[in-house]
Design a protein around this motif. Structure first.
Motif, PDB file in Angstrom:
ATOM      1  N   ASN A 172      -8.452   3.077  12.432  1.00 46.64           N
ATOM      2  CA  ASN A 172      -8.092   1.759  12.853  1.00 46.64           C
ATOM      3  C   ASN A 172      -7.149   1.441  13.820  1.00 46.64           C
ATOM      4  OD1 ASN A 172      -9.765   0.298  10.686  1.00 46.64           O
ATOM      5  ND2 ASN A 172      -8.437   1.389   9.551  1.00 46.64           N
ATOM      6  N   MET A 209       0.313   4.508   9.297  1.00 42.65           N
ATOM      7  CA  MET A 209       1.397   4.955   8.599  1.00 42.65           C
ATOM      8  C   MET A 209       1.235   6.032   7.746  1.00 42.65           C
ATOM      9  SD  MET A 209       3.032   2.250   5.475  1.00 42.65           S
ATOM     10  CE  MET A 209       3.906   1.190   6.444  1.00 42.65           C
ATOM     11  N   PHE A 234       4.927   6.004   4.067  1.00 43.20           N
ATOM     12  CA  PHE A 234       5.666   4.605   4.354  1.00 43.20           C
ATOM     13  C   PHE A 234       6.546   4.713   5.650  1.00 43.20           C
ATOM     14  CE2 PHE A 234       5.560   5.283  -0.131  1.00 43.20           C
ATOM     15  CZ  PHE A 234       4.513   4.198  -0.430  1.00 43.20           C
ATOM     16  N   GLY A 277      -2.509   1.207   4.703  1.00 45.60           N
ATOM     17  CA  GLY A 277      -3.568   1.185   3.993  1.00 45.60           C
ATOM     18  C   GLY A 277      -3.043  -0.084   3.169  1.00 45.60           C
ATOM     19  N   TYR A 316       2.849  -5.009   3.924  1.00 46.55           N
ATOM     20  CA  TYR A 316       4.290  -4.913   4.008  1.00 46.55           C
ATOM     21  C   TYR A 316       4.921  -5.814   4.539  1.00 46.55           C
ATOM     22  CZ  TYR A 316       3.036   0.008   2.655  1.00 46.55           C
ATOM     23  OH  TYR A 316       2.546   1.201   2.070  1.00 46.55           O
ATOM     24  N   ASN A 330      -6.728  -0.408   3.700  1.00 43.93           N
ATOM     25  CA  ASN A 330      -7.623   0.152   2.832  1.00 43.93           C
ATOM     26  C   ASN A 330      -8.244  -0.861   1.748  1.00 43.93           C
ATOM     27  OD1 ASN A 330      -6.857   2.571   3.489  1.00 43.93           O
ATOM     28  ND2 ASN A 330      -5.424   3.313   2.103  1.00 43.93           N
TER      29      ASN A 330
HETATM   30  C1  LIG Z   1      -1.432  11.383   4.387  1.00 40.49           C
HETATM   31  C2  LIG Z   1      -1.598   9.819   4.184  1.00 40.49           C
HETATM   32  C3  LIG Z   1      -0.628   9.018   3.890  1.00 40.49           C
HETATM   33  C4  LIG Z   1      -0.526   7.773   3.709  1.00 40.49           C
HETATM   34  N1  LIG Z   1       0.478   6.908   3.466  1.00 40.49           N
HETATM   35  C5  LIG Z   1       0.195   5.459   3.353  1.00 40.49           C
HETATM   36  C6  LIG Z   1       1.543   4.691   3.183  1.00 40.49           C
HETATM   37  O1  LIG Z   1       2.562   5.179   2.832  1.00 40.49           O
HETATM   38  N2  LIG Z   1       1.265   3.520   2.875  1.00 40.49           N
HETATM   39  C7  LIG Z   1       0.111   2.824   3.248  1.00 40.49           C
HETATM   40  O2  LIG Z   1       0.007   1.624   3.262  1.00 40.49           O
HETATM   41  N3  LIG Z   1      -0.996   3.478   3.440  1.00 40.49           N
HETATM   42  C8  LIG Z   1      -0.848   4.940   3.574  1.00 40.49           C
HETATM   43  N4  LIG Z   1      -1.816   5.701   3.998  1.00 40.49           N
HETATM   44  C9  LIG Z   1      -3.231   4.912   4.498  1.00 40.49           C
HETATM   45  C10 LIG Z   1      -3.264   4.972   5.906  1.00 40.49           C
HETATM   46  O3  LIG Z   1      -1.997   4.373   6.376  1.00 40.49           O
HETATM   47  C11 LIG Z   1      -4.384   3.920   6.158  1.00 40.49           C
HETATM   48  O4  LIG Z   1      -5.572   4.268   5.701  1.00 40.49           O
HETATM   49  C12 LIG Z   1      -4.477   3.755   7.866  1.00 40.49           C
HETATM   50  O5  LIG Z   1      -5.524   2.667   8.048  1.00 40.49           O
HETATM   51  C13 LIG Z   1      -4.902   4.804   8.279  1.00 40.49           C
HETATM   52  O6  LIG Z   1      -5.093   4.647   9.842  1.00 40.49           O
HETATM   53  P1  LIG Z   1      -6.077   5.105  10.899  1.00 40.49           P
HETATM   54  O7  LIG Z   1      -7.254   4.084  10.345  1.00 40.49           O
HETATM   55  O8  LIG Z   1      -5.467   4.761  12.025  1.00 40.49           O
HETATM   56  O9  LIG Z   1      -6.374   6.450  10.387  1.00 40.49           O
HETATM   57  C14 LIG Z   1      -1.844   7.114   4.156  1.00 40.49           C
HETATM   58  C15 LIG Z   1      -3.099   7.817   4.648  1.00 40.49           C
HETATM   59  C16 LIG Z   1      -2.856   9.392   4.511  1.00 40.49           C
HETATM   60  C17 LIG Z   1      -4.098  10.071   5.159  1.00 40.49           C
END
Ligand SMILES: Cc1cc2nc3c(=O)[nH]c(=O)nc-3n(C[C@H](O)[C@H](O)[C@H](O)COP(=O)(O)O)c2cc1C
Length: 205
Positions: free
Chosen positions: A16, A94, A97, A140, A143, A179
């Motif tokens: 995203n 993220m 956190f 996901g 916040y 998410n």
């Molecule tokens: C290793 C890992 C750690 C994550 N930690 C968090 C978190 O702490 N808080 C949160 O809201 N989402 C967390 N997520 C979800 C991602 O931030 C979320 O799926 C985000 O859309 C991923 O970004 P992208 O779509 O650009 O790959 C985590 C995902 C992964 C893979």
């Protein structure tokens, strides 16, 4: 004008934050664009040798041997790249956190004393005045409301890093709830795109 796009998107085309960065890129005109992909060009982390070289060169103003200089080559290259840009757009997901380790390693690589910040008479001063930064983060969860507002250390830390380096205009977009799926997710993406359009209007027109 030069825009540097710094991205970390290990989910590649499904990311995203990458989609939002691509939207930003597709809508800007009148700017040279350079891309730093932190999944490909992975920043160094300080080790015993590079920390010794950094302190002895940047704090103690000593001459380094060519072997010692080599330990800072990648950090110096990333710092020069940042200094050459007028606008920096940093995008990443993220993780736990905060920012993923590669993004923190990029900040640690470019926040070099005497290059992007300095201190004199006990006062810290950023050296990159006049530059602008946009931070795009996808998460996901949510916040922007209590009680989770205190768990957000991605944008809050990124802002401090740019502020410490003296950036004059720092904006941030949190595409939260990625998410959640369905309408919530697509509404938040739309909201983020509207924020991108507003920033482009402010900075490029
Ligand atoms: C290793 C890992 C750690 C994550 N930690 C968090 C978190 O702490 N808080 C949160 O809201 N989402 C967390 N997520 C979800 C991602 O931030 C979320 O799926 C985000 O859309 C991923 O970004 P992208 O779509 O650009 O790959 C985590 C995902 C992964 C893979």
């Amino acid at each position: 004008m030069k825009t540097l796009l710094v991205k970390y998107a290990p989910r590649e085309e499904r990311s995203n934050s990458k989609k939002l960065l691509d939207t930003f890129r597709s809508r800007i005109e009148n700017s040279e664009i350079e891309v730093l992909d932190l999944c490909i060009d992975v920043p160094d982390m300080f080790n015993v040798q590079s920390m010794y070289a950094y302190i002895h060169r940047n704090y103690l103003k000593e001459e380094l041997s060519s072997e010692q200089k080599k330990t800072l080559t990648k950090m110096d290259r990333m710092t020069e790249q940042l200094k050459s840009a007028d606008i920096v757009v940093l995008s990443y997901p993220m993780h736990n956190f905060s920012m993923p380790a590669s993004v923190k390693a990029w900040f640690d690589s470019v926040m070099l004393k005497g290059q992007t910040w300095d201190n004199a008479d006990g006062k810290y001063a950023g050296l990159l005045h006049g530059k602008k930064a946009l931070i795009i983060v996808s998460s996901g969860g949510f916040y922007t409301k209590e009680p989770m507002i205190h768990w957000e250390h991605a944008i809050s830390l990124s802002k401090i890093e740019f502020q410490f380096m003296g950036f004059s205009d720092i904006r941030a977009i949190l595409a939260e709830g990625m998410n959640a799926g369905g309408e919530i997710q697509s509404e938040n993406i739309k909201k983020s795109i509207a924020e991108i359009e507003k920033i482009i209007q402010d900075w490029y027109h």
